[in-house]
Scaffold this motif. Structure first.
Motif, PDB file in Angstrom:
ATOM      1  N   ARG A 153      -7.679  -4.600   3.746  1.00  0.00           N
ATOM      2  CA  ARG A 153      -7.841  -5.485   2.586  1.00  0.00           C
ATOM      3  C   ARG A 153      -6.559  -6.268   2.322  1.00  0.00           C
ATOM      4  O   ARG A 153      -6.596  -7.466   2.026  1.00  0.00           O
ATOM      5  CB  ARG A 153      -8.225  -4.648   1.365  1.00  0.00           C
ATOM      6  CG  ARG A 153      -8.419  -5.460   0.084  1.00  0.00           C
ATOM      7  CD  ARG A 153      -9.084  -4.623  -0.997  1.00  0.00           C
ATOM      8  NE  ARG A 153      -9.070  -5.266  -2.282  1.00  0.00           N
ATOM      9  CZ  ARG A 153      -9.855  -6.284  -2.637  1.00  0.00           C
ATOM     10  NH1 ARG A 153     -10.723  -6.759  -1.770  1.00  0.00           N
ATOM     11  NH2 ARG A 153      -9.788  -6.808  -3.836  1.00  0.00           N
TER      12      ARG A 153
ATOM     13  N   ASN B 217      -1.245   7.273   3.036  1.00  0.00           N
ATOM     14  CA  ASN B 217      -2.123   8.430   2.757  1.00  0.00           C
ATOM     15  C   ASN B 217      -2.731   8.401   1.358  1.00  0.00           C
ATOM     16  O   ASN B 217      -3.204   9.432   0.863  1.00  0.00           O
ATOM     17  CB  ASN B 217      -1.375   9.756   2.959  1.00  0.00           C
ATOM     18  CG  ASN B 217      -0.788   9.879   4.353  1.00  0.00           C
ATOM     19  OD1 ASN B 217      -1.354   9.373   5.314  1.00  0.00           O
ATOM     20  ND2 ASN B 217       0.344  10.540   4.458  1.00  0.00           N
ATOM     21  N   ILE B 218      -2.727   7.225   0.699  1.00  0.00           N
ATOM     22  CA  ILE B 218      -3.301   7.098  -0.641  1.00  0.00           C
ATOM     23  C   ILE B 218      -4.308   5.963  -0.622  1.00  0.00           C
ATOM     24  O   ILE B 218      -4.061   4.919  -0.007  1.00  0.00           O
ATOM     25  CB  ILE B 218      -2.195   6.829  -1.687  1.00  0.00           C
ATOM     26  CG1 ILE B 218      -1.289   8.062  -1.799  1.00  0.00           C
ATOM     27  CG2 ILE B 218      -2.779   6.488  -3.051  1.00  0.00           C
ATOM     28  CD1 ILE B 218      -0.119   7.891  -2.728  1.00  0.00           C
ATOM     29  N   PRO B 219      -5.474   6.129  -1.268  1.00  0.00           N
ATOM     30  CA  PRO B 219      -6.476   5.062  -1.271  1.00  0.00           C
ATOM     31  C   PRO B 219      -5.943   3.759  -1.848  1.00  0.00           C
ATOM     32  O   PRO B 219      -4.830   3.696  -2.392  1.00  0.00           O
ATOM     33  CB  PRO B 219      -7.596   5.641  -2.140  1.00  0.00           C
ATOM     34  CG  PRO B 219      -7.416   7.116  -2.059  1.00  0.00           C
ATOM     35  CD  PRO B 219      -5.953   7.343  -1.932  1.00  0.00           C
ATOM     36  N   THR B 220      -6.747   2.718  -1.747  1.00  0.00           N
ATOM     37  CA  THR B 220      -6.342   1.367  -2.131  1.00  0.00           C
ATOM     38  C   THR B 220      -5.734   1.309  -3.525  1.00  0.00           C
ATOM     39  O   THR B 220      -6.303   1.816  -4.498  1.00  0.00           O
ATOM     40  CB  THR B 220      -7.558   0.426  -2.067  1.00  0.00           C
ATOM     41  OG1 THR B 220      -8.119   0.489  -0.748  1.00  0.00           O
ATOM     42  CG2 THR B 220      -7.156  -0.998  -2.378  1.00  0.00           C
ATOM     43  N   ASN B 221      -4.574   0.675  -3.612  1.00  0.00           N
ATOM     44  CA  ASN B 221      -3.918   0.404  -4.881  1.00  0.00           C
ATOM     45  C   ASN B 221      -3.950  -1.113  -5.070  1.00  0.00           C
ATOM     46  O   ASN B 221      -3.157  -1.843  -4.485  1.00  0.00           O
ATOM     47  CB  ASN B 221      -2.477   0.930  -4.865  1.00  0.00           C
ATOM     48  CG  ASN B 221      -1.766   0.746  -6.195  1.00  0.00           C
ATOM     49  OD1 ASN B 221      -1.976  -0.229  -6.896  1.00  0.00           O
ATOM     50  ND2 ASN B 221      -0.897   1.697  -6.528  1.00  0.00           N
ATOM     51  N   GLU B 222      -4.879  -1.581  -5.886  1.00  0.00           N
ATOM     52  CA  GLU B 222      -5.104  -3.023  -6.024  1.00  0.00           C
ATOM     53  C   GLU B 222      -3.870  -3.730  -6.583  1.00  0.00           C
ATOM     54  O   GLU B 222      -3.583  -4.882  -6.213  1.00  0.00           O
ATOM     55  CB  GLU B 222      -6.309  -3.277  -6.922  1.00  0.00           C
ATOM     56  CG  GLU B 222      -6.786  -4.712  -6.920  1.00  0.00           C
ATOM     57  CD  GLU B 222      -7.291  -5.179  -5.565  1.00  0.00           C
ATOM     58  OE1 GLU B 222      -7.150  -6.385  -5.278  1.00  0.00           O
ATOM     59  OE2 GLU B 222      -7.811  -4.346  -4.792  1.00  0.00           O
TER      60      GLU B 222
ATOM     61  N   PRO C 192      -6.646   2.142   7.742  1.00  0.00           N
ATOM     62  CA  PRO C 192      -7.007   2.472   6.361  1.00  0.00           C
ATOM     63  C   PRO C 192      -7.510   1.231   5.622  1.00  0.00           C
ATOM     64  O   PRO C 192      -7.006   0.121   5.814  1.00  0.00           O
ATOM     65  CB  PRO C 192      -5.684   2.978   5.769  1.00  0.00           C
ATOM     66  CG  PRO C 192      -4.949   3.537   6.947  1.00  0.00           C
ATOM     67  CD  PRO C 192      -5.284   2.627   8.094  1.00  0.00           C
ATOM     68  N   ALA C 193      -8.517   1.433   4.777  1.00  0.00           N
ATOM     69  CA  ALA C 193      -9.159   0.308   4.082  1.00  0.00           C
ATOM     70  C   ALA C 193      -8.154  -0.520   3.288  1.00  0.00           C
ATOM     71  O   ALA C 193      -8.263  -1.751   3.219  1.00  0.00           O
ATOM     72  CB  ALA C 193     -10.265   0.836   3.169  1.00  0.00           C
ATOM     73  N   ALA C 194      -7.168   0.147   2.675  1.00  0.00           N
ATOM     74  CA  ALA C 194      -6.172  -0.582   1.884  1.00  0.00           C
ATOM     75  C   ALA C 194      -5.394  -1.568   2.755  1.00  0.00           C
ATOM     76  O   ALA C 194      -5.078  -2.682   2.313  1.00  0.00           O
ATOM     77  CB  ALA C 194      -5.214   0.401   1.221  1.00  0.00           C
ATOM     78  N   GLN C 195      -5.091  -1.186   3.985  1.00  0.00           N
ATOM     79  CA  GLN C 195      -4.333  -2.067   4.865  1.00  0.00           C
ATOM     80  C   GLN C 195      -5.172  -3.252   5.323  1.00  0.00           C
ATOM     81  O   GLN C 195      -4.692  -4.392   5.369  1.00  0.00           O
ATOM     82  CB  GLN C 195      -3.802  -1.275   6.052  1.00  0.00           C
ATOM     83  CG  GLN C 195      -2.804  -0.196   5.663  1.00  0.00           C
ATOM     84  CD  GLN C 195      -2.205   0.498   6.870  1.00  0.00           C
ATOM     85  OE1 GLN C 195      -2.070  -0.092   7.940  1.00  0.00           O
ATOM     86  NE2 GLN C 195      -1.829   1.748   6.707  1.00  0.00           N
TER      87      GLN C 195
ATOM     88  N   TYR D 192       0.859  -1.187   0.000  1.00  0.00           N
ATOM     89  CA  TYR D 192       0.000   0.000   0.000  1.00  0.00           C
ATOM     90  C   TYR D 192       0.890   1.230   0.000  1.00  0.00           C
ATOM     91  O   TYR D 192       2.104   1.137   0.237  1.00  0.00           O
ATOM     92  CB  TYR D 192      -0.935   0.023   1.221  1.00  0.00           C
ATOM     93  CG  TYR D 192      -0.188  -0.035   2.541  1.00  0.00           C
ATOM     94  CD1 TYR D 192       0.303   1.108   3.145  1.00  0.00           C
ATOM     95  CD2 TYR D 192       0.026  -1.256   3.172  1.00  0.00           C
ATOM     96  CE1 TYR D 192       1.014   1.059   4.331  1.00  0.00           C
ATOM     97  CE2 TYR D 192       0.735  -1.321   4.362  1.00  0.00           C
ATOM     98  CZ  TYR D 192       1.218  -0.167   4.936  1.00  0.00           C
ATOM     99  OH  TYR D 192       1.920  -0.223   6.119  1.00  0.00           O
TER     100      TYR D 192
END
Length: 212
Positions: free
Chosen positions: A127, A78-83, A122-125, A75
């Motif tokens: 996930r 401070n940046i939204p999810t990067n799939e 954070p949602a990315a973490q 991830y």
């Protein structure tokens, strides 16, 4: 530096270690995952901010201990999810003996002068951890946060080590703990509800400090 390393190690809390997955050993292949392993969250923001005379990361600690690891960021802070980053980390985890994921609250979420909107990472973490644990049953999560966080993935990971905000030598201290060179004997100073809704105050105050 020596004292800072000792304090960081003695302040850490081992929240879970199912099947005695920890300590790590040098004959394991380790997937080291998470931007915080390279860019540590080592102190608070605002009036608590100090400039250290040096700063160690978990990667520094892994190198110093000659552990066999391959790094993937998983991830971006401070940046939204990067799939794409998540899938890269999952692929790495599936090939290794053990996966160690560094997660926590960036300063933009947790700092002086404002309330957190919720108790979530954070949602990315979240996930990332869920998918890494699915790919590798031997998953360890290392947390960096100055306050309680929800851990929805807790039943699916084998070990959780909470470093809090460990200071300038936290990168070396965390590897001392992960390898058994130091004993993770710290205790929590506050309760960790499974969800914010489980806290007694939830019926009176919404997350973020607003009165319900």
């Amino acid at each position: 530096q020596r004292l800072a390393r000792e304090i960081a190690a003695s302040s850490a809390v081992l929240l879970k270690n199912k099947g005695h997955l920890l300590p790590l050993s040098q004959d394991q292949s380790i997937a080291l995952i998470g931007a915080l392993a390279k860019e540590p969250r080592y102190q608070g923001a605002g009036s608590s901010f100090v400039t250290p005379n040096r700063l160690t990361s978990a990667i520094d600690g892994f190198k110093a201990n000659k552990l066999q690891y391959t790094y993937s960021p998983g991830y971006e802070l401070n940046i939204p999810t990067n799939e794409a980053l998540i899938q890269e980390a999952v692929a790495l985890a599936s090939k290794c003996t053990i996966a160690v994921v560094f997660a926590g609250l960036p300063a933009i979420i947790e700092a002086e002068g404002y309330d957190r909107a919720d108790m979530k990472l954070p949602a990315a973490q979240n996930r990332l951890i869920e998918q890494v644990a699915q790919a590798n049953p031997n998953t360890v999560v290392v947390l960096n946060a100055g306050a309680p966080v929800e851990m929805p993935w807790l039943p699916r990971v084998k070990a959780v080590l909470h470093m809090h905000l460990p200071g300038q030598e936290g990168g070396l201290a965390v590897v001392d703990l992960l390898t058994g060179a130091a004993n993770p004997s710290g205790k929590l100073a506050e309760s960790y509800p499974i969800r914010y809704e489980d806290a007694p105050s939830a019926g009176f105050y919404e997350a973020g400090g607003r009165q319900a």
